[in-house]
Design a protein around this motif. Structure first.
Motif, PDB file in Angstrom:
ATOM      1  N   GLY A  48      80.579 -12.999  47.269  1.00  0.00           N
ATOM      2  CA  GLY A  48      81.487 -13.647  48.179  1.00  0.00           C
ATOM      3  C   GLY A  48      82.974 -14.269  47.479  1.00  0.00           C
ATOM      4  N   ALA A  49      83.577 -14.960  48.479  1.00  0.00           N
ATOM      5  CA  ALA A  49      84.715 -15.482  48.297  1.00  0.00           C
ATOM      6  C   ALA A  49      85.040 -16.700  49.105  1.00  0.00           C
ATOM      7  CB  ALA A  49      85.926 -14.661  48.096  1.00  0.00           C
ATOM      8  N   TYR A  50      85.675 -17.985  48.426  1.00  0.00           N
ATOM      9  CA  TYR A  50      85.983 -18.869  49.236  1.00  0.00           C
ATOM     10  C   TYR A  50      87.508 -18.744  49.633  1.00  0.00           C
ATOM     11  CZ  TYR A  50      81.710 -20.664  47.832  1.00  0.00           C
ATOM     12  OH  TYR A  50      80.361 -20.976  47.698  1.00  0.00           O
ATOM     13  N   PHE A  51      88.059 -18.979  50.789  1.00  0.00           N
ATOM     14  CA  PHE A  51      89.548 -19.065  51.363  1.00  0.00           C
ATOM     15  C   PHE A  51      90.017 -20.326  51.790  1.00  0.00           C
ATOM     16  CE2 PHE A  51      87.497 -14.738  51.424  1.00  0.00           C
ATOM     17  CZ  PHE A  51      88.554 -13.767  51.016  1.00  0.00           C
ATOM     18  N   ASP A  52      91.138 -20.392  51.458  1.00  0.00           N
ATOM     19  CA  ASP A  52      91.884 -21.621  52.343  1.00  0.00           C
ATOM     20  C   ASP A  52      92.192 -21.181  53.557  1.00  0.00           C
ATOM     21  OD1 ASP A  52      94.376 -20.406  52.000  1.00  0.00           O
ATOM     22  OD2 ASP A  52      94.864 -21.553  50.400  1.00  0.00           O
ATOM     23  N   GLY A  53      92.711 -21.926  54.437  1.00  0.00           N
ATOM     24  CA  GLY A  53      93.066 -21.834  55.893  1.00  0.00           C
ATOM     25  C   GLY A  53      94.399 -20.548  56.036  1.00  0.00           C
ATOM     26  N   GLU A  54      95.063 -20.483  54.907  1.00  0.00           N
ATOM     27  CA  GLU A  54      96.272 -19.289  54.886  1.00  0.00           C
ATOM     28  C   GLU A  54      95.604 -18.064  54.417  1.00  0.00           C
ATOM     29  OE1 GLU A  54      99.396 -21.149  52.967  1.00  0.00           O
ATOM     30  OE2 GLU A  54      99.883 -22.643  54.594  1.00  0.00           O
ATOM     31  N   GLY A  55      94.225 -17.844  54.065  1.00  0.00           N
ATOM     32  CA  GLY A  55      93.825 -16.971  53.630  1.00  0.00           C
ATOM     33  C   GLY A  55      93.944 -16.552  52.083  1.00  0.00           C
ATOM     34  N   PHE A  56      94.189 -17.548  51.168  1.00  0.00           N
ATOM     35  CA  PHE A  56      94.253 -17.390  49.795  1.00  0.00           C
ATOM     36  C   PHE A  56      92.914 -17.813  49.086  1.00  0.00           C
ATOM     37  CE2 PHE A  56      98.806 -18.200  50.817  1.00  0.00           C
ATOM     38  CZ  PHE A  56      99.507 -17.302  50.340  1.00  0.00           C
ATOM     39  N   VAL A  57      92.605 -16.971  48.179  1.00  0.00           N
ATOM     40  CA  VAL A  57      91.193 -17.138  47.601  1.00  0.00           C
ATOM     41  C   VAL A  57      91.151 -18.319  46.543  1.00  0.00           C
ATOM     42  CG1 VAL A  57      89.465 -16.001  46.007  1.00  0.00           C
ATOM     43  CG2 VAL A  57      90.798 -14.449  47.756  1.00  0.00           C
ATOM     44  N   ASP A  58      90.231 -19.259  46.800  1.00  0.00           N
ATOM     45  CA  ASP A  58      90.046 -20.393  46.065  1.00  0.00           C
ATOM     46  C   ASP A  58      89.140 -20.115  45.176  1.00  0.00           C
ATOM     47  OD1 ASP A  58      92.092 -22.052  47.330  1.00  0.00           O
ATOM     48  OD2 ASP A  58      90.678 -22.828  48.518  1.00  0.00           O
ATOM     49  N   GLY A  59      88.022 -19.250  45.128  1.00  0.00           N
ATOM     50  CA  GLY A  59      87.110 -18.957  43.921  1.00  0.00           C
ATOM     51  C   GLY A  59      86.193 -17.981  44.655  1.00  0.00           C
ATOM     52  N   ALA A 116      92.171  -7.872  50.907  1.00  0.00           N
ATOM     53  CA  ALA A 116      92.392  -7.407  52.194  1.00  0.00           C
ATOM     54  C   ALA A 116      91.715  -8.234  53.231  1.00  0.00           C
ATOM     55  CB  ALA A 116      91.525  -6.128  52.588  1.00  0.00           C
ATOM     56  N   ILE A 117      90.881  -9.001  53.133  1.00  0.00           N
ATOM     57  CA  ILE A 117      90.397 -10.044  53.879  1.00  0.00           C
ATOM     58  C   ILE A 117      91.310 -11.173  54.349  1.00  0.00           C
ATOM     59  CG2 ILE A 117      88.419 -11.886  54.213  1.00  0.00           C
ATOM     60  CD1 ILE A 117      86.519  -9.978  53.329  1.00  0.00           C
ATOM     61  N   GLY A 118      91.866 -11.824  53.126  1.00  0.00           N
ATOM     62  CA  GLY A 118      92.847 -12.813  53.131  1.00  0.00           C
ATOM     63  C   GLY A 118      94.110 -12.405  53.835  1.00  0.00           C
ATOM     64  N   GLU A 119      94.389 -11.253  53.647  1.00  0.00           N
ATOM     65  CA  GLU A 119      95.559 -10.742  54.309  1.00  0.00           C
ATOM     66  C   GLU A 119      95.576 -10.892  55.876  1.00  0.00           C
ATOM     67  OE1 GLU A 119      96.688  -7.174  52.748  1.00  0.00           O
ATOM     68  OE2 GLU A 119      97.689  -7.881  50.798  1.00  0.00           O
ATOM     69  N   LYS A 120      94.179 -10.620  56.318  1.00  0.00           N
ATOM     70  CA  LYS A 120      93.982 -10.460  57.861  1.00  0.00           C
ATOM     71  C   LYS A 120      93.512 -11.334  58.443  1.00  0.00           C
ATOM     72  CE  LYS A 120      93.948  -5.562  57.154  1.00  0.00           C
ATOM     73  NZ  LYS A 120      95.155  -5.083  58.055  1.00  0.00           N
ATOM     74  N   LEU A 121      92.767 -12.347  57.771  1.00  0.00           N
ATOM     75  CA  LEU A 121      91.892 -13.566  58.164  1.00  0.00           C
ATOM     76  C   LEU A 121      92.306 -14.941  57.815  1.00  0.00           C
ATOM     77  CD1 LEU A 121      89.622 -14.242  60.192  1.00  0.00           C
ATOM     78  CD2 LEU A 121      88.076 -13.655  58.397  1.00  0.00           C
ATOM     79  N   GLN A 122      93.214 -15.514  58.778  1.00  0.00           N
ATOM     80  CA  GLN A 122      93.585 -16.822  58.332  1.00  0.00           C
ATOM     81  C   GLN A 122      93.183 -17.642  59.590  1.00  0.00           C
ATOM     82  OE1 GLN A 122      97.012 -14.606  58.590  1.00  0.00           O
ATOM     83  NE2 GLN A 122      96.170 -13.941  56.469  1.00  0.00           N
ATOM     84  N   MET A 123      92.110 -18.506  59.214  1.00  0.00           N
ATOM     85  CA  MET A 123      91.517 -19.316  60.390  1.00  0.00           C
ATOM     86  C   MET A 123      92.153 -20.634  60.533  1.00  0.00           C
ATOM     87  SD  MET A 123      87.414 -18.284  59.515  1.00  0.00           S
ATOM     88  CE  MET A 123      86.796 -19.140  60.910  1.00  0.00           C
ATOM     89  N   GLY A 124      93.023 -21.041  59.665  1.00  0.00           N
ATOM     90  CA  GLY A 124      93.710 -22.235  59.899  1.00  0.00           C
ATOM     91  C   GLY A 124      92.878 -23.426  59.263  1.00  0.00           C
ATOM     92  N   ARG A 125      91.655 -23.047  58.726  1.00  0.00           N
ATOM     93  CA  ARG A 125      90.880 -24.263  57.751  1.00  0.00           C
ATOM     94  C   ARG A 125      90.186 -23.163  56.794  1.00  0.00           C
ATOM     95  NH1 ARG A 125      85.470 -26.015  60.642  1.00  0.00           N
ATOM     96  NH2 ARG A 125      85.152 -26.227  58.417  1.00  0.00           N
ATOM     97  N   ASP A 126      89.492 -23.961  56.016  1.00  0.00           N
ATOM     98  CA  ASP A 126      88.721 -23.261  54.822  1.00  0.00           C
ATOM     99  C   ASP A 126      87.429 -22.563  55.238  1.00  0.00           C
ATOM    100  OD1 ASP A 126      90.573 -24.649  53.250  1.00  0.00           O
ATOM    101  OD2 ASP A 126      89.089 -26.203  52.444  1.00  0.00           O
ATOM    102  N   TYR A 127      87.232 -21.231  54.670  1.00  0.00           N
ATOM    103  CA  TYR A 127      86.092 -20.734  54.956  1.00  0.00           C
ATOM    104  C   TYR A 127      85.562 -19.817  53.750  1.00  0.00           C
ATOM    105  CZ  TYR A 127      89.036 -16.265  55.506  1.00  0.00           C
ATOM    106  OH  TYR A 127      90.062 -15.296  55.081  1.00  0.00           O
ATOM    107  N   ALA A 128      84.214 -19.089  53.957  1.00  0.00           N
ATOM    108  CA  ALA A 128      83.892 -18.364  52.895  1.00  0.00           C
ATOM    109  C   ALA A 128      83.503 -17.167  53.771  1.00  0.00           C
ATOM    110  CB  ALA A 128      82.431 -18.873  52.477  1.00  0.00           C
ATOM    111  N   PHE A 129      83.417 -16.160  52.770  1.00  0.00           N
ATOM    112  CA  PHE A 129      82.838 -14.715  53.184  1.00  0.00           C
ATOM    113  C   PHE A 129      81.873 -14.420  52.436  1.00  0.00           C
ATOM    114  CE2 PHE A 129      82.944 -10.033  52.476  1.00  0.00           C
ATOM    115  CZ  PHE A 129      82.829  -9.647  53.887  1.00  0.00           C
ATOM    116  N   TYR A 130      80.622 -14.223  52.837  1.00  0.00           N
ATOM    117  CA  TYR A 130      79.589 -13.880  52.121  1.00  0.00           C
ATOM    118  C   TYR A 130      79.285 -12.244  52.572  1.00  0.00           C
ATOM    119  CZ  TYR A 130      78.560 -18.970  51.787  1.00  0.00           C
ATOM    120  OH  TYR A 130      78.689 -20.348  51.370  1.00  0.00           O
ATOM    121  N   LEU A 131      78.842 -11.743  51.206  1.00  0.00           N
ATOM    122  CA  LEU A 131      78.452 -10.374  51.368  1.00  0.00           C
ATOM    123  C   LEU A 131      77.155 -10.161  50.539  1.00  0.00           C
ATOM    124  CD1 LEU A 131      79.669  -7.638  52.258  1.00  0.00           C
ATOM    125  CD2 LEU A 131      80.667  -7.188  50.101  1.00  0.00           C
ATOM    126  N   PHE A 132      75.958  -9.695  51.331  1.00  0.00           N
ATOM    127  CA  PHE A 132      74.592  -9.411  50.782  1.00  0.00           C
ATOM    128  C   PHE A 132      74.319  -8.061  50.683  1.00  0.00           C
ATOM    129  CE2 PHE A 132      74.994 -13.382  53.156  1.00  0.00           C
ATOM    130  CZ  PHE A 132      74.072 -14.122  52.579  1.00  0.00           C
TER     131      PHE A 132
END
Length: 207
Positions: free
Chosen positions: A31-42, A114-130
């Motif tokens: 997975g990845a951690y994103f900031d509110g603007e969709g940029f990957v933090d890690g 692709a996720i960061g380009e399309k999903l800006q939540m206005g707050r930090d979020y994580a995308f988990y993939l199992f």
């Protein structure tokens, strides 16, 4: 995508019974951690069983929330159109990620971008993939389980969670199960999508 069909609640419950510490069906989590603007933090990519027991428990709860959600209300079945199954599509990327069992970091990075380009939540979020697999047992005519396996259902669960503090995830607000588990079998042209609130996750299933 076209909404199509009704999800069988019993199919989903059958899967969630394999999402416990003692009957875990997952072999990998990425997975990845994103900031509110969709940029990957890690990013991260780990063998699931190498996580500590508390971390396994926490992540199992995230994954299980998708198929365990309210069937045909919060979790709905969609079909990919022929146009959405062309080369270079997210459908093709999901197929490749599943085939690689989440061991291909280059493919994952493409998806995170692709996720960061399309999903800006206005707050930090994580995308988990199992990545998980389940030996689907045969059933006798009286619905009693038999020992033989009918097929191995390999699948991905994606989950979008708001995060706070030191990347501490909240409950999933959207996610998916791919491929759809239909009549106790994989349907690679269908996907089950969970939507609670926030941005529509269908946006990150398009390229």
């Amino acid at each position: 995508m076209i909404q199509k069909g009704e999800i069988n609640r019993e199919d989903m419950l059958e899967l969630t019974r394999r999402m416990t510490l003692s009957r875990n069906c997952f072999s990998r989590i990425a997975g990845a951690y994103f900031d509110g603007e969709g940029f990957v933090d890690g990013t991260f990519n780990r063998h699931f069983l190498k996580l500590s027991k508390p971390d396994q428990t926490k992540n199992l709860a995230i994954a299980k929330a998708i198929p365990f959600s309210e069937t045909n209300t919060q979790l709905k079945e969609y079909s990919f159109t022929p146009e959405e199954r062309k080369p270079g599509s997210v459908w093709q990327l999901l197929q490749s990620l599943r085939k690689s069992e989440l061991k291909n970091d280059a493919l994952l990075d493409v998806y995170y971008e692709a996720i960061g380009e399309k999903l800006q939540m206005g707050r930090d979020y994580a995308f988990y993939l199992f990545y998980g697999s389940y030996d689907v047992p045969l059933k006798a005519s009286d619905k009693e389980r038999l020992w033989e396996s009918e097929e191995v259902y390999s699948f991905l669960i994606g989950a979008v969670c708001p995060v706070s503090g030191d990347y501490e995830p909240g409950e999933p607000v959207s996610g998916f199960l791919y491929p759809a588990f239909v009549d106790r079998s994989a349907d690679e042209n269908k996907i089950d999508i969970f939507q609670l609130s926030g941005a529509d996750i269908r946006d990150i299933l398009k390229m």
